[in-house]
Design a protein around this motif. Structure first.
Motif, PDB file in Angstrom:
ATOM      1  N   ASP A 190       0.940  -0.775  -0.294  1.00  0.00           N
ATOM      2  CA  ASP A 190      -0.376  -0.265   0.055  1.00  0.00           C
ATOM      3  C   ASP A 190       1.035   1.235  -0.246  1.00  0.00           C
ATOM      4  N   SER A 191       2.335   0.906   0.330  1.00  0.00           N
ATOM      5  CA  SER A 191       2.879   2.321   0.037  1.00  0.00           C
ATOM      6  C   SER A 191       3.755   2.749  -0.339  1.00  0.00           C
ATOM      7  N   HIS A 192       3.272   1.705  -1.838  1.00  0.00           N
ATOM      8  CA  HIS A 192       4.113   2.174  -3.017  1.00  0.00           C
ATOM      9  C   HIS A 192       2.929   2.170  -4.277  1.00  0.00           C
ATOM     10  N   PRO A 193       2.916   3.240  -4.877  1.00  0.00           N
ATOM     11  CA  PRO A 193       2.277   3.214  -6.041  1.00  0.00           C
ATOM     12  C   PRO A 193       1.668   1.873  -6.484  1.00  0.00           C
ATOM     13  N   ALA A 194       0.340   1.254  -7.500  1.00  0.00           N
ATOM     14  CA  ALA A 194       0.371   0.058  -7.500  1.00  0.00           C
ATOM     15  C   ALA A 194       0.627   0.185  -9.134  1.00  0.00           C
ATOM     16  N   GLN A 195       0.949   1.105  -9.577  1.00  0.00           N
ATOM     17  CA  GLN A 195       1.192   1.172 -11.451  1.00  0.00           C
ATOM     18  C   GLN A 195       2.192   0.246 -11.775  1.00  0.00           C
ATOM     19  N   PRO A 196       2.530   0.320 -13.023  1.00  0.00           N
ATOM     20  CA  PRO A 196       3.185  -0.514 -13.525  1.00  0.00           C
ATOM     21  C   PRO A 196       4.940   0.015 -13.626  1.00  0.00           C
ATOM     22  N   ALA A 197       6.124  -0.323 -13.459  1.00  0.00           N
ATOM     23  CA  ALA A 197       7.344   1.267 -14.029  1.00  0.00           C
ATOM     24  C   ALA A 197       6.775   2.278 -15.182  1.00  0.00           C
ATOM     25  N   SER A 198       5.829   1.807 -16.051  1.00  0.00           N
ATOM     26  CA  SER A 198       6.449   2.802 -17.374  1.00  0.00           C
ATOM     27  C   SER A 198       5.748   4.407 -16.605  1.00  0.00           C
TER      28      SER A 198
END
Lengths: 149, 149
Positions: B141-149
DNA sequence: GCACCAATGTTGGTCCGACCAACGTACTCC
DNA sequence: GGAGTACGTTGGTCGGACCAACATTGGTGC
């Protein structure tokens, strides 16, 4: 809580969660060192802690299979970080030993790895980090460290 | 304790530990279903929980990038597990919707995944499993769930 | 209305890590 | 001495995370 993050079915799967965390780890790692350096780190760490080992033993302790160990050792050897010499008592084996430069490399990599750690676990306080470490260790200890073969 | 398992330097790295646990997970998974089924499971789970989504949204929620989502969706579509139809209000988007067969497939995969869970976490009691789940969730939860791009 | 920029889906490709198969060499055990 | 086994090595597959480029479509500033 407008963003529930991931579906509940996935949040309940440790295999999914650990996979995502590991991916985040490699992403953060990529910012600080070449990716392949992680295998190098593992091998160097094992040698420093256990002393010289054969390639097969290395694989067994780290859960890498012998094919990959070969590549890693070759790469490290080319960079002068370790030396291969055939075991006099069993000439099938290659005894692998860290060099001075390899030792320095290990400590350099370790610092970067710890920085990655901090970034990855930023949300956890020291107690929680220790809990996490202990739980993961327990899981790992319950399964043989060996590769699939 | 004759086998310390892994070197201390590695045992202290959550990125290494999670990576190893994830590898064990894929190994156990391979025994119960085709490996690619894991991505399928994630996509189906997201659709069932959130309702129909565009491919890009799927990627964002699951942390997969759009290239891979494309492949997964195509595969699932070929197997009749979901349907693609272009969003009438924004014709760039493909709205992805689970079919009846897809829903059944999801529940089948879920059962297998839970079996893998049990095998993987055999050493932990229910309380510890919940702790682990919670800690990993906190990290994710502390990191955005999005992919690297 | 038009020009610009952003987002989407798609194709095609790289890279790493975990695997499997096969081989020659060297050891072990009987 | 022969059978079986372990080791290192080579060469390959496969999944998954990436990156680059393109055409189509939407939105925005003007």
């Amino acid at each position: 809580m407008t963003d529930p993050g991931a579906p509940a079915l996935l949040r309940n799967l440790a295999s999914w969660q650990t996979g995502r965390v590991a991916t985040l780890g490699t992403r953060f790692t990529a910012a600080r060192m070449p990716l392949e350096a992680r295998s190098d780190f593992a091998v160097l760490a094992a040698l420093e802690e256990y002393g010289d080992l054969s390639q097969a033993e290395l694989g067994r302790r780290l859960g890498l299979d012998r094919n990959n160990v070969n590549g890693i050792v070759t790469r490290l050897e080319e960079h002068g970080h370790l030396e291969r010499r055939t075991d006099p008592v069993d000439r099938r084996r290659n005894i692998v030993a860290v060099t001075e430069a390899g030792s320095r490399h290990l400590h350099d990599l370790n610092e970067r790895a710890l920085a990655v750690q901090d970034e990855l676990l930023a949300a956890l306080d020291p107690g929680e980090r220790e809990q996490l470490r202990a739980l993961l260790s327990k899981v790992l200890d319950s399964h043989p460290a060996q590769p699939a073969s």
